[in-house]
Motif scaffolding. Structure first.
Motif, PDB file in Angstrom:
ATOM      1  N   LEU A  16      56.238 -96.801 -35.813  1.00 13.69           N
ATOM      2  CA  LEU A  16      57.000 -97.391 -34.718  1.00 13.69           C
ATOM      3  C   LEU A  16      56.117 -97.530 -33.494  1.00 13.69           C
ATOM      4  O   LEU A  16      55.395 -96.595 -33.135  1.00 13.69           O
ATOM      5  N   GLN A  17      56.200 -98.671 -32.848  1.00 18.73           N
ATOM      6  CA  GLN A  17      55.403 -98.960 -31.660  1.00 18.73           C
ATOM      7  C   GLN A  17      56.330 -99.408 -30.547  1.00 18.73           C
ATOM      8  O   GLN A  17      56.849-100.529 -30.594  1.00 18.73           O
ATOM      9  N   ALA A  18      56.510 -98.557 -29.556  1.00 25.16           N
ATOM     10  CA  ALA A  18      57.359 -98.894 -28.415  1.00 25.16           C
ATOM     11  C   ALA A  18      56.539 -99.568 -27.328  1.00 25.16           C
ATOM     12  O   ALA A  18      55.367 -99.240 -27.122  1.00 25.16           O
ATOM     13  N   SER A  19      57.171-100.486 -26.621  1.00 22.04           N
ATOM     14  CA  SER A  19      56.499-101.185 -25.530  1.00 22.04           C
ATOM     15  C   SER A  19      57.535-101.663 -24.519  1.00 22.04           C
ATOM     16  O   SER A  19      58.738-101.617 -24.783  1.00 22.04           O
ATOM     17  N   SER A  46      61.032-102.659 -26.231  1.00 25.20           N
ATOM     18  CA  SER A  46      60.986-103.104 -27.625  1.00 25.20           C
ATOM     19  C   SER A  46      60.350-102.019 -28.468  1.00 25.20           C
ATOM     20  O   SER A  46      59.521-101.241 -27.992  1.00 25.20           O
ATOM     21  N   CYS A  47      60.740-102.006 -29.720  1.00 22.81           N
ATOM     22  CA  CYS A  47      60.146-101.062 -30.670  1.00 22.81           C
ATOM     23  C   CYS A  47      59.951-101.809 -31.980  1.00 22.81           C
ATOM     24  O   CYS A  47      60.925-102.165 -32.643  1.00 22.81           O
ATOM     25  N   ALA A  48      58.704-102.039 -32.316  1.00 22.97           N
ATOM     26  CA  ALA A  48      58.372-102.765 -33.539  1.00 22.97           C
ATOM     27  C   ALA A  48      58.063-101.777 -34.654  1.00 22.97           C
ATOM     28  O   ALA A  48      57.305-100.827 -34.457  1.00 22.97           O
ATOM     29  N   TYR A 100      61.309 -93.123 -26.078  1.00 29.44           N
ATOM     30  CA  TYR A 100      60.852 -93.103 -27.465  1.00 29.44           C
ATOM     31  C   TYR A 100      61.865 -93.792 -28.371  1.00 29.44           C
ATOM     32  O   TYR A 100      63.078 -93.602 -28.211  1.00 29.44           O
ATOM     33  N   CYS A 101      61.348 -94.555 -29.322  1.00 29.53           N
ATOM     34  CA  CYS A 101      62.227 -95.044 -30.372  1.00 29.53           C
ATOM     35  C   CYS A 101      62.020 -94.176 -31.612  1.00 29.53           C
ATOM     36  O   CYS A 101      60.950 -93.572 -31.790  1.00 29.53           O
ATOM     37  N   ALA A 102      63.038 -94.123 -32.425  1.00 28.44           N
ATOM     38  CA  ALA A 102      62.979 -93.261 -33.595  1.00 28.44           C
ATOM     39  C   ALA A 102      63.840 -93.840 -34.710  1.00 28.44           C
ATOM     40  O   ALA A 102      64.817 -94.548 -34.443  1.00 28.44           O
TER      41      ALA A 102
END
Length: 125
Positions: free
Chosen positions: A3-6, A20-22, A94-96
């Motif tokens: 996961l990549q948060a931005s 966004s979280c890719a 944080y995305c999870a």
């Protein structure tokens, strides 16, 4: 799943921002997804969650009515639209992913087993 948060940054109180979280390397469309945040010297806390299809969402009381979570399974991405931002929203976000199939969305950090690296949001007064 990775996961990549931005999308974090510096914004004035009352402003808006979208995180966004890719996701990559997993079956994104099968997972419930969540956003959490951690302010300095505080524990990580639940912000919002969305089920695998996007049809069910859940919010912490502190952000209800101001934040909107959504997802695009075609893009393997989950979003957090944040409006009416307050200084107390300042935190690392944080995305999870919750990769355990459950009927209900969950809010405990221990129930999410894949985490992004976090993105900083600073809200100035």
């Amino acid at each position: 799943v990775q996961l990549q948060a931005s999308g974090g940054g510096l914004v004035q109180a009352g402003g808006s921002l979208r995180l966004s979280c890719a996701a990559s390397g997993g079956s994104f469309r099968r997972y419930h997804m969540g956003w959490f945040r951690q302010a300095p010297e505080k524990e990580r806390e639940f912000v919002s969650a969305i089920n695998w299809s996007g049809g069910t969402t859940l919010y912490a009381d502190s952000v209800e009515g101001r934040f909107t979570i959504s997802r695009d399974n075609a893009k393997d991405t989950v979003y957090l639209q944040m409006n009416s931002l307050k200084p107390e929203d300042t935190a690392v976000y944080y995305c999870a992913a919750d990769r355990t199939w459950t009927r209900h969305l969950r809010i405990e950090t221990s129930e999410y087993d894949s985490w992004g690296q976090g993105t900083q949001l600073t809200v100035s007064s």
